[in-house]
Design a protein around this motif. Structure first.
Motif, PDB file in Angstrom:
ATOM      1  N   THR A  79       0.851  -1.183   0.000  1.00  0.00           N
ATOM      2  CA  THR A  79       0.000   0.000   0.000  1.00  0.00           C
ATOM      3  C   THR A  79       0.888   1.233   0.000  1.00  0.00           C
ATOM      4  N   THR A  81       0.785   5.291   0.255  1.00  0.00           N
ATOM      5  CA  THR A  81       0.005   6.464   0.633  1.00  0.00           C
ATOM      6  C   THR A  81       0.624   7.672  -0.053  1.00  0.00           C
ATOM      7  N   LEU A  82      -0.210   8.427  -0.761  1.00  0.00           N
ATOM      8  CA  LEU A  82       0.273   9.554  -1.562  1.00  0.00           C
ATOM      9  C   LEU A  82      -0.037  10.899  -0.909  1.00  0.00           C
ATOM     10  N   GLN A  87      -1.640  12.981  -5.389  1.00  0.00           N
ATOM     11  CA  GLN A  87      -2.998  12.529  -5.717  1.00  0.00           C
ATOM     12  C   GLN A  87      -3.589  13.376  -6.836  1.00  0.00           C
ATOM     13  N   THR A  93      -6.154   8.300  -5.534  1.00  0.00           N
ATOM     14  CA  THR A  93      -6.025   8.602  -4.106  1.00  0.00           C
ATOM     15  C   THR A  93      -4.949   7.768  -3.426  1.00  0.00           C
ATOM     16  N   GLY A  94      -4.526   6.687  -4.042  1.00  0.00           N
ATOM     17  CA  GLY A  94      -3.499   5.827  -3.478  1.00  0.00           C
ATOM     18  C   GLY A  94      -3.227   4.672  -4.418  1.00  0.00           C
ATOM     19  N   THR A  96      -2.483   0.368  -4.410  1.00  0.00           N
ATOM     20  CA  THR A  96      -2.298  -0.934  -3.776  1.00  0.00           C
ATOM     21  C   THR A  96      -1.862  -1.923  -4.848  1.00  0.00           C
TER      22      THR A  96
END
Length: 129
Positions: A79, A81-82, A87, A93-94, A96
């Motif tokens: 995962t 996270t941005l 974004q 939004t991210g 995975t």
């Protein structure tokens, strides 16, 4: 963005003069890919332009420099996270990535991501145990 990695490349790409960690869903799904890369050479111009960090590229062509706040592995899923800027730049939004199919490459993936993402001044929270 959610990917189920069928393939992974970790290593230098001489013709692009970069070190890259790339995941994609297969040869006929290269538009469903994500790549993290750094230049093999320091370039003063990159620093002046704010591109003296890693590049994050999506298969559809969107890219940004830097912007990953954290990366973690939980049950075979990476995962990412941005930041808000990343974004907006990428339109997601991210990220995975299900790495189940490429776990035989895990040590290379882990060391490759650490190499790419551990840049001076912008190191995300990396949890890849």
């Amino acid at each position: 963005m959610n990917l189920r990695a069928a393939r992974c490349h970790v290593g230098e790409v001489d013709e692009l003069e970069v070190f890259m960690v790339m995941f994609d869903e297969g040869p006929d799904r290269e538009d469903s890919s994500v790549a993290f890369q750094i230049s093999l050479f320091d370039d003063g111009q990159d620093e002046e332009l704010g591109m003296d960090t890693y590049c994050l590229m999506l298969g559809g062509g969107a890219c940004t420099y830097g912007g990953i706040l954290a990366v973690s592995l939980n049950q075979q899923v990476l995962t990412f996270t941005l930041s808000q800027d990343a974004q907006q730049e990428l339109g997601i939004t991210g990220i995975t990535v299900d790495v189940t199919a490429v776990t035989d490459q895990w040590q290379d993936i882990r060391s490759g991501l650490i190499r790419v993402l551990s840049q001076p001044g912008e190191t995300p929270d990396i949890r890849l145990s």
